[in-house]
Motif scaffolding. Structure first.
Motif, short mmCIF file in Angstrom:
data_model
loop_
_atom_site.label_atom_id
_atom_site.label_comp_id
_atom_site.label_asym_id
_atom_site.label_seq_id
_atom_site.Cartn_x
_atom_site.Cartn_y
_atom_site.Cartn_z
N ASN A 187 5.14 -3.76 -7.69
CA ASN A 187 5.05 -2.75 -6.18
C ASN A 187 5.62 -1.69 -6.21
O ASN A 187 6.17 -0.78 -5.51
CB ASN A 187 6.07 -3.85 -5.92
CG ASN A 187 6.15 -5.54 -4.90
OD1 ASN A 187 4.66 -5.53 -4.30
ND2 ASN A 187 6.48 -6.53 -5.05
N TYR A 238 -0.94 -2.12 -1.54
CA TYR A 238 -1.27 -2.68 -0.45
C TYR A 238 -2.00 -1.59 -0.01
O TYR A 238 -3.16 -1.79 0.76
CB TYR A 238 -0.53 -4.04 0.42
CG TYR A 238 -1.02 -4.39 1.26
CD1 TYR A 238 -2.35 -5.81 1.60
CD2 TYR A 238 -0.64 -3.42 2.34
CE1 TYR A 238 -2.07 -5.53 2.66
CE2 TYR A 238 -0.97 -4.32 3.43
CZ TYR A 238 -2.50 -5.57 3.44
OH TYR A 238 -2.82 -6.11 5.19
N LYS A 262 -0.17 -15.19 -8.38
CA LYS A 262 1.41 -14.68 -7.63
C LYS A 262 1.25 -13.13 -6.79
O LYS A 262 1.76 -13.52 -5.05
CB LYS A 262 2.78 -14.81 -8.52
CG LYS A 262 3.35 -14.70 -7.77
CD LYS A 262 5.03 -14.63 -8.77
CE LYS A 262 6.86 -14.71 -8.06
NZ LYS A 262 7.23 -14.46 -8.66
N ALA A 263 0.91 -12.26 -7.48
CA ALA A 263 0.67 -10.72 -7.30
C ALA A 263 -0.48 -10.91 -5.36
O ALA A 263 0.14 -10.55 -5.55
CB ALA A 263 0.66 -9.99 -8.53
N GLU A 322 1.32 -12.11 -2.94
CA GLU A 322 2.39 -11.56 -2.26
C GLU A 322 1.83 -10.23 -2.13
O GLU A 322 2.37 -9.67 -0.75
CB GLU A 322 3.29 -10.83 -3.76
CG GLU A 322 3.93 -11.93 -4.33
CD GLU A 322 5.16 -11.06 -4.54
OE1 GLU A 322 4.79 -10.01 -5.44
OE2 GLU A 322 6.11 -11.48 -5.53
N LEU A 323 0.15 -9.39 -2.06
CA LEU A 323 -0.08 -8.84 -1.27
C LEU A 323 -0.33 -9.21 0.01
O LEU A 323 -0.54 -8.23 1.15
CB LEU A 323 -1.39 -8.31 -1.94
CG LEU A 323 -1.85 -7.28 -3.28
CD1 LEU A 323 -2.75 -6.83 -4.32
CD2 LEU A 323 -0.87 -6.05 -2.34
N GLN A 361 0.46 -11.60 1.78
CA GLN A 361 1.74 -11.57 2.79
C GLN A 361 2.21 -10.69 3.33
O GLN A 361 3.47 -10.89 4.59
CB GLN A 361 3.10 -12.53 1.81
CG GLN A 361 2.62 -13.84 1.15
CD GLN A 361 3.61 -14.22 0.53
OE1 GLN A 361 4.32 -13.88 -0.14
NE2 GLN A 361 3.73 -15.95 0.76
N VAL A 362 1.97 -9.78 3.46
CA VAL A 362 2.24 -8.31 4.03
C VAL A 362 1.99 -8.42 5.24
O VAL A 362 2.83 -8.02 5.84
CB VAL A 362 2.29 -6.84 3.10
CG1 VAL A 362 2.42 -5.85 3.77
CG2 VAL A 362 1.94 -6.58 1.30
N SER A 403 -5.95 -7.78 5.23
CA SER A 403 -5.47 -9.10 4.41
C SER A 403 -6.17 -9.73 4.32
O SER A 403 -6.29 -10.39 2.88
CB SER A 403 -4.03 -9.32 5.28
OG SER A 403 -3.65 -9.06 4.97
#
Length: 513
Positions: free
Chosen positions: A2, A73, A100-101, A104-105, A107-108, A115
């Motif tokens: 990030n 992102y 996991k990464a 997280e992307l 979930q933006v 997405s």
């Protein structure tokens, strides 16, 4: 990840001079920062400090108003929005990031269209489900933006609310960008133009022209491979070309065609390669390989060809352009290079096959596409090298004891996912050249030959085989019968008859399209 910065000001990038000092963004920026093991896209994206947007051969420059927050992102959103889908990039990216990464992307913007595209591509490319619940929103978005790239109608993925309009499968899916050149060709509807060019030609002439064109194409295809086949071998391959489109495409069918191409299999192992392969030369002193192209690894061939066959089936949809389909499948095949020998001729056969299947050819007339390719051989080499040469830096290979190559890294995705835009533009050039020049020339020649034959028959009652010999000698010597010919094969002709024949020939055969 990030906190990583991706944007960077450049004036030169990997030896390419930027049109101005500007900020590298999108695919190029991510590939550089994450050191993804792949060639750069043909065009890179920049954001200017000024409020202006323009394109060059290698760059897409965007206005300063396009600037965005510098994180992964946002760079991915920019790339998907303005640079289209790059399957090879996403496969390499997903290999670099952990699950996991990726989550997280996503979930933006959990329900945002970009997405959803990233989520779909992850599960489609890796054949792996993420622990994310299916979406329940109503609207579907197409994966490929058809303002940027060519797509098929596609099928809905209810889990992601995505329309999968990719013209292929995870095993094989080249993509083609929309360009002014391709759009011009497609909108011109060459299939309709074909009928315009051929209307008014007697069916018998077309049938005779087809026979000559098949032989012409067959010989040209061998010549491209720097081979000089006998007439029987060329006719045998011409007969196979004439049947293009009659059978469904399959690995078994391609292997059958290889047996026709390879006349003498004493020194060639037929069927899929069991070892590495390359196109290029050998060092004259050491015998070491000097590759211009590294072929797919033997253990990847079945998967790649099965994917190619399935992609071909998807591209048979009437909405997908015939020449685009032919470029994707035929060039994909020659890049894979699945056989020890015969790949080039089979690659050009596949062009015939797909054009016939998608009804670009008709009236029993085959497109002698190899003849046009031969006439544009340097452009052909350049379009092959535009794929092969950038790839060499990403293939880890060593020479074997028998002066072949062995590849040690994972290369299968390079052959699955590539940009076929240049290949499609080249093939469309050749199709138009065939339609406007090569076929009319052959038809015109036959009409001239018939007229000349009638004039000779009326005046001399000369047999057909002798007229054919006469024409051949006149062709070989620019419309003049040589002294040797007049002293031997046509010694019975008188001087005024020779003059009449030569004048008649030159008057008739000067009638060119």
């Amino acid at each position: 990840m990030n906190n990583t910065c991706y944007s960077r000001k450049i004036s030169v990038f990997h030896g390419l001079k930027a049109p101005e000092v500007a900020t590298l963004v999108g695919y190029g920026a991510i590939i550089e920062v994450l050191k993804l093991n792949m060639p750069l896209p043909d065009k890179l994206a920049l954001i200017s400090d000024k409020r202006r947007s323009y394109n060059t051969d290698k760059w897409k420059v965007f206005s300063s108003r396009t600037a965005f927050e510098d994180n992964l992102y946002k760079h991915l959103v920019f790339a998907l929005k303005y640079e289209g889908i790059n399957l090879l990039f996403f496969k390499k990216l997903f290999g670099k990031l952990n699950e996991k990464a990726i989550i997280e992307l996503l979930q933006v913007e959990p329900t945002g269209q970009y997405s959803r595209k990233i989520w779909f591509l992850y599960e489609w490319l890796l054949d792996k489900y993420l622990p994310v619940e299916d979406l329940s929103i109503k609207n579907y978005v197409p994966l490929i933006d058809e303002k940027l790239q060519y797509a098929i109608p596609g099928k809905n993925s209810s889990r992601h609310r995505i329309i999968n309009n990719l013209p292929g499968t995870p095993e094989f899916c080249p993509l083609i960008y929309k360009t002014d050149k391709l759009e011009g060709y497609i909108n011109a509807r060459l299939s309709d133009q074909k009928n315009t060019y051929l209307n008014g030609i007697h069916k018998d002439v077309l049938q005779r022209a087809s026979s000559f064109l098949l032989l012409k194409d067959s010989k040209a295809s061998f010549t491209i491979e720097q081979e000089n086949p006998g007439t029987n071998r060329a006719m045998r391959w011409g007969k196979a070309i004439g049947q293009a489109g009659a059978k469904a495409l399959s690995i078994e069918e391609i292997e059958r065609l290889q047996q026709i191409v390879i006349e003498n299999a004493r020194f060639v192992k037929l069927g899929l390669r069991a070892e590495g392969g390359f196109v290029g030369e050998h060092d004259r002193l050491t015998g070491d390989p000097i590759p211009e192209h590294i072929s797919a690894k033997p253990e990847d061939l079945s998967s790649l060809l099965n994917g190619l066959v399935e992609a071909n089936t998807l591209m048979q949809d009437d909405s997908y352009d015939a020449v685009l389909a032919a470029a994707s499948i035929a060039f994909g095949f020659v890049f894979i290079h699945p056989f020890q020998d015969g790949n080039g001729r089979l690659h050009r056969y596949l062009i015939h096959h797909i054009l016939a299947k998608k009804r670009l050819t008709s009236q029993g007339l085959i497109f002698p596409i190899s003849a046009s390719i031969l006439d544009h051989i340097e452009d052909y080499r350049m379009v092959l090298q535009s794929y092969s040469h950038p790839l060499l830096d990403f293939v880890d290979w060593k020479a074997t004891e028998n002066n072949n190559v062995k590849v040690f890294n994972d290369t299968v995705d390079f052959y699955r996912y590539f940009d076929a835009t240049k290949q499609a533009e080249f093939l469309y050039d050749c199709v138009l050249d065939t339609l406007k020049r090569i076929i009319p020339q052959e038809v015109n020649y036959l009409l001239n030959y018939d007229e000349f034959k009638r004039s000779i028959s009326d005046k001399f009652e000369m047999p057909d085989n002798m007229i054919a010999t006469l024409v051949r000698f006149l062709e070989q010597n620019n419309g003049i019968l040589s002294k040797r010919v007049l002293n031997k094969e046509f010694s019975v002709l008188k001087d005024h008859e020779v003059e009449w024949i030569q004048e008649s020939y030159n008057n008739i055969f000067s009638n060119k399209p």
